[in-house]
Motif scaffolding. Structure first.
Motif, mmCIF file in Angstrom:
data_model
loop_
_atom_site.group_PDB
_atom_site.id
_atom_site.type_symbol
_atom_site.label_atom_id
_atom_site.label_comp_id
_atom_site.label_asym_id
_atom_site.label_seq_id
_atom_site.Cartn_x
_atom_site.Cartn_y
_atom_site.Cartn_z
ATOM 1 N N VAL A 373 1.083 -0.917 -0.095
ATOM 2 C CA VAL A 373 0.024 -0.416 -0.407
ATOM 3 C C VAL A 373 0.551 1.070 -0.284
ATOM 4 O O VAL A 373 0.631 2.185 -0.373
ATOM 5 C CB VAL A 373 -1.353 -0.064 1.787
ATOM 6 C CG1 VAL A 373 -1.195 1.623 0.944
ATOM 7 C CG2 VAL A 373 -2.265 -0.708 1.158
ATOM 8 N N LYS A 374 2.057 1.733 0.956
ATOM 9 C CA LYS A 374 2.629 2.895 0.835
ATOM 10 C C LYS A 374 3.382 1.941 -0.463
ATOM 11 O O LYS A 374 3.729 3.949 -0.771
ATOM 12 C CB LYS A 374 3.959 1.867 2.088
ATOM 13 C CG LYS A 374 4.434 3.961 1.752
ATOM 14 C CD LYS A 374 5.856 3.462 3.181
ATOM 15 C CE LYS A 374 5.801 2.104 4.380
ATOM 16 N NZ LYS A 374 6.994 2.464 4.737
ATOM 17 N N PHE A 375 3.573 1.815 -0.753
ATOM 18 C CA PHE A 375 4.379 2.047 -2.803
ATOM 19 C C PHE A 375 3.609 1.578 -3.628
ATOM 20 O O PHE A 375 4.371 1.971 -4.531
ATOM 21 C CB PHE A 375 5.619 0.826 -2.382
ATOM 22 C CG PHE A 375 6.070 0.852 -1.255
ATOM 23 C CD1 PHE A 375 7.508 2.112 -1.567
ATOM 24 C CD2 PHE A 375 7.237 0.362 -0.217
ATOM 25 C CE1 PHE A 375 8.736 2.275 -0.637
ATOM 26 C CE2 PHE A 375 8.052 0.656 0.797
ATOM 27 C CZ PHE A 375 8.882 1.240 0.628
ATOM 28 N N VAL A 393 2.201 -11.096 -2.875
ATOM 29 C CA VAL A 393 1.245 -9.730 -2.518
ATOM 30 C C VAL A 393 2.675 -9.311 -3.962
ATOM 31 O O VAL A 393 3.265 -8.783 -3.633
ATOM 32 C CB VAL A 393 1.552 -9.195 -1.191
ATOM 33 C CG1 VAL A 393 1.330 -7.554 -1.178
ATOM 34 C CG2 VAL A 393 1.031 -10.128 -0.344
ATOM 35 N N ARG A 394 1.435 -8.493 -4.798
ATOM 36 C CA ARG A 394 2.155 -7.644 -6.004
ATOM 37 C C ARG A 394 1.731 -6.690 -6.153
ATOM 38 O O ARG A 394 -0.214 -6.099 -6.145
ATOM 39 C CB ARG A 394 1.972 -8.402 -7.585
ATOM 40 C CG ARG A 394 2.361 -8.099 -8.543
ATOM 41 C CD ARG A 394 1.852 -7.675 -9.893
ATOM 42 N NE ARG A 394 2.951 -7.219 -10.959
ATOM 43 C CZ ARG A 394 3.430 -6.618 -11.327
ATOM 44 N NH1 ARG A 394 3.030 -5.507 -10.178
ATOM 45 N NH2 ARG A 394 3.465 -6.376 -12.616
ATOM 46 N N ASP A 395 3.204 -5.550 -6.076
ATOM 47 C CA ASP A 395 2.217 -3.758 -6.037
ATOM 48 C C ASP A 395 2.697 -3.048 -7.668
ATOM 49 O O ASP A 395 3.355 -3.985 -8.224
ATOM 50 C CB ASP A 395 2.764 -3.061 -4.855
ATOM 51 C CG ASP A 395 4.367 -3.396 -4.947
ATOM 52 O OD1 ASP A 395 4.501 -2.747 -6.352
ATOM 53 O OD2 ASP A 395 4.965 -3.615 -3.357
ATOM 54 N N PRO A 446 11.777 -8.304 -8.739
ATOM 55 C CA PRO A 446 11.000 -7.433 -9.389
ATOM 56 C C PRO A 446 9.926 -7.638 -10.090
ATOM 57 O O PRO A 446 10.094 -9.326 -10.408
ATOM 58 C CB PRO A 446 12.150 -6.698 -9.967
ATOM 59 C CG PRO A 446 13.391 -7.021 -9.601
ATOM 60 C CD PRO A 446 13.252 -8.299 -8.314
ATOM 61 N N ALA A 447 8.819 -7.242 -10.635
ATOM 62 C CA ALA A 447 7.510 -7.721 -10.843
ATOM 63 C C ALA A 447 7.522 -7.012 -12.507
ATOM 64 O O ALA A 447 8.117 -6.493 -13.052
ATOM 65 C CB ALA A 447 6.055 -7.745 -10.565
ATOM 66 N N GLY A 448 7.212 -8.287 -13.370
ATOM 67 C CA GLY A 448 7.092 -7.538 -14.761
ATOM 68 C C GLY A 448 6.589 -6.561 -15.264
ATOM 69 O O GLY A 448 5.173 -7.000 -14.525
ATOM 70 N N GLY A 449 6.519 -4.753 -15.417
ATOM 71 C CA GLY A 449 6.618 -4.286 -15.759
ATOM 72 C C GLY A 449 6.448 -3.533 -15.231
ATOM 73 O O GLY A 449 5.530 -2.204 -14.785
ATOM 74 N N GLY A 450 7.365 -3.408 -13.300
ATOM 75 C CA GLY A 450 7.423 -2.418 -12.943
ATOM 76 C C GLY A 450 6.696 -2.807 -10.876
ATOM 77 O O GLY A 450 5.543 -3.728 -11.531
ATOM 78 N N GLY A 451 6.866 -3.075 -10.542
ATOM 79 C CA GLY A 451 6.481 -3.054 -8.529
ATOM 80 C C GLY A 451 7.222 -4.576 -8.557
ATOM 81 O O GLY A 451 8.039 -4.889 -9.533
ATOM 82 N N THR A 452 7.678 -4.900 -7.037
ATOM 83 C CA THR A 452 7.423 -6.058 -6.946
ATOM 84 C C THR A 452 6.515 -6.898 -6.305
ATOM 85 O O THR A 452 5.577 -6.477 -5.905
ATOM 86 C CB THR A 452 8.028 -5.312 -6.104
ATOM 87 O OG1 THR A 452 8.876 -4.272 -5.849
ATOM 88 C CG2 THR A 452 9.065 -6.213 -3.868
#
Length: 469
Positions: A373-375, A393-395, A446-452
């Motif tokens: 939520v924070k990021f 959990v993917r952001d 790191p998640a594909g397309g940005g995020g974690t």
């Protein structure tokens, strides 16, 4: 015995063990020698060439109770051999020796004993004591003198057995004494040599207790029990040193983290105090913002104190119980939606039961969702999925650089780009600790397309908890 030093006890035990062994060997040797000497004496009595000569002398000269037979006519045995004839009427005819010796029931019983074929009856060798106190070994055999039944008893001093045995006993006693003393001395020397590593260990422990220097290590030599003890001690001191370093680092980091909110709180409170003292009220909008900042700093302090309390708990085995991970994740999602009302939080939670500490596991899941939520950017989305014990959990936030991923689970570590955001840097440390205590593992990537993407894997429980509804 327990008050003696260890090396003294080892020396005493060694000497005692040798003493028992030497005593057993000495007693066995003495008994075997006694048996051999007695058998030889009995054999010499049985082989004494007395019976024919006794018959001839007694037939020629008759029975002479008061003195031995005439010299030259009855000189058939060595000087240490005594002989006498006992007639059926009880008359004792002294044949040879210093004096007649006692007649026992074993001797007279031979007179009436039946013959064994052509072999005359005889008694087993036995021992008697004459009037001078001398022990004699006696062998009795049936004879006939002038058609009268009688027995011939041949005797030799039992000192032929006891004298060598006494000498042997003194020799064995001396050898045993020397052996025990030598074993005690050798045991003391061996104990001193063998306990040198223990002495070094003791000196090291005393040095550490005196100086609190946990960097000292004991040299490890060989692969025996002492070497294993030294290795274990070195591992223990290394663990203590590491624990102390972590404790000092935790105190330093906690002090650093506490300083910022406390400074901000102090500044805001002083500003409010000066405003009241000067009689110049702060504008309502500024006052509201100031009070909101104070409240936020207090909330941050409370969260930091809670995190410190969680990390200060001992690392021993927690009280684990079967809990529903999907229910814990659902409760954490409700809190996350309150903290990020403008975010789209989507979840797919399949039932999964694990063995964990319920409160700690809920806190860990909440920390993961709080990070997401924070990021997350405004009006962003967070995807949560639980499938066969794997919680993801993917952001869609800025993500974490590759070079920072190895540090994300360290205490008080915060990414340079996130230091302006609220937080203590302890949330992911608590997540890692809780998951590891439950037998699982956690990772960030790191998640594909940005995020974690945060991934938690927890093994399933053997059985589901009972339904209490």
């Amino acid at each position: 015995m327990k008050r003696l030093p260890l090396r003294s006890r080892l020396a005493i035990l060694t000497a005692a063990a040798v003493a028992v062994a030497v005593a057993a060997v000495a007693v066995t040797c003495w008994l075997l020698t006694r048996q051999q000497l007695t058998d030889q004496l009995d054999k010499s009595l049985r082989q004494a060439d007395t019976i024919p000569q006794a018959r001839g002398v007694l037939s020629q000269y008759g029975c002479i109770p008061s003195r031995p037979a005439v010299k030259g006519h009855f000189d058939f045995n060595p000087t240490n051999t005594a002989a006498q004839v006992v007639m059926q009427d009880g008359q004792v005819c002294w044949v040879q020796g210093e004096a007649p010796f006692p007649v026992t029931g074993k001797d007279t019983a031979v007179i009436t004993a039946p013959k064994q074929g052509n072999t005359p009856a005889a008694s087993a060798p036995h021992t008697v004591t004459n009037k001078n106190g001398t022990e004699l070994r006696v062998y009795t055999v049936a004879i006939t003198v002038n058609d009268q039944p009688g027995v011939l008893s041949v005797a030799r001093p039992f000192s032929e057995v006891t004298d060598p045995l006494n000498t042997l006993a003194w020799v064995l006693l001396a050898v045993a004494g020397i052996g025990v003393l030598g074993a005690g001395a050798a045991g003391l020397l061996i104990a001193r040599a063998g306990l040198k590593p223990v002495d070094r260990l003791t000196e090291t422990v005393e040095h550490i207790a005196r100086t609190e220097d946990l960097s000292v290590r004991i040299p490890v030599e060989g692969e025996d029990e002492i070497a294993r003890l030294s290795e274990s001690f070195n591992a223990m001191t290394a663990a203590l040193a590491s624990s102390r370093d972590r404790q000092q680092q935790l105190i330093a980091d906690a002090g650093h983290e506490l300083r910022t909110p406390l400074t901000s709180l102090r500044t805001n409170i002083e500003l409010l105090e000066r405003s009241e003292a000067a009689g110049r009220p702060i504008p309502p909008a500024d006052r509201k913002a100031l009070l909101a900042s104070v409240k936020a700093q207090m909330t941050e302090l409370a969260a930091l104190i809670g995190d410190l309390q969680e990390l200060s708990r001992p690392d021993g085995d927690p009280t684990l119980q079967v809990v529903a991970l999907h229910e814990i994740a659902e409760a954490a999602l409700e809190r996350a939606r309150l903290r990020g009302p403008d975010l789209a939080i989507r979840a797919e939670l399949a039932p999964w039961f694990v063995r964990a500490e319920p409160v700690a596991l809920e806190r860990a899941v909440v920390n993961l969702l709080d990070n997401a939520v924070k990021f997350s950017p405004p009006s962003g989305s967070v995807e949560v999925r639980l499938d066969h014990g794997v919680l993801t959990v993917r952001d869609h936030g800025p993500g974490i650089p590759e070079d920072e991923l190895p540090h994300v689970f360290e205490r008080f570590w915060r990414s340079p780009s996130a230091r302006s955001l609220p937080g203590s840097g302890l949330g992911l440390s608590i997540v890692a600790r809780t998951v590891q205590q439950s037998g699982g593992e956690v990772s960030l990537r790191p998640a594909g397309g940005g995020g974690t993407v945060a991934t938690v894997r927890l093994p399933g429980a053997p059985t589901a908890p009972p339904d209490l509804t």
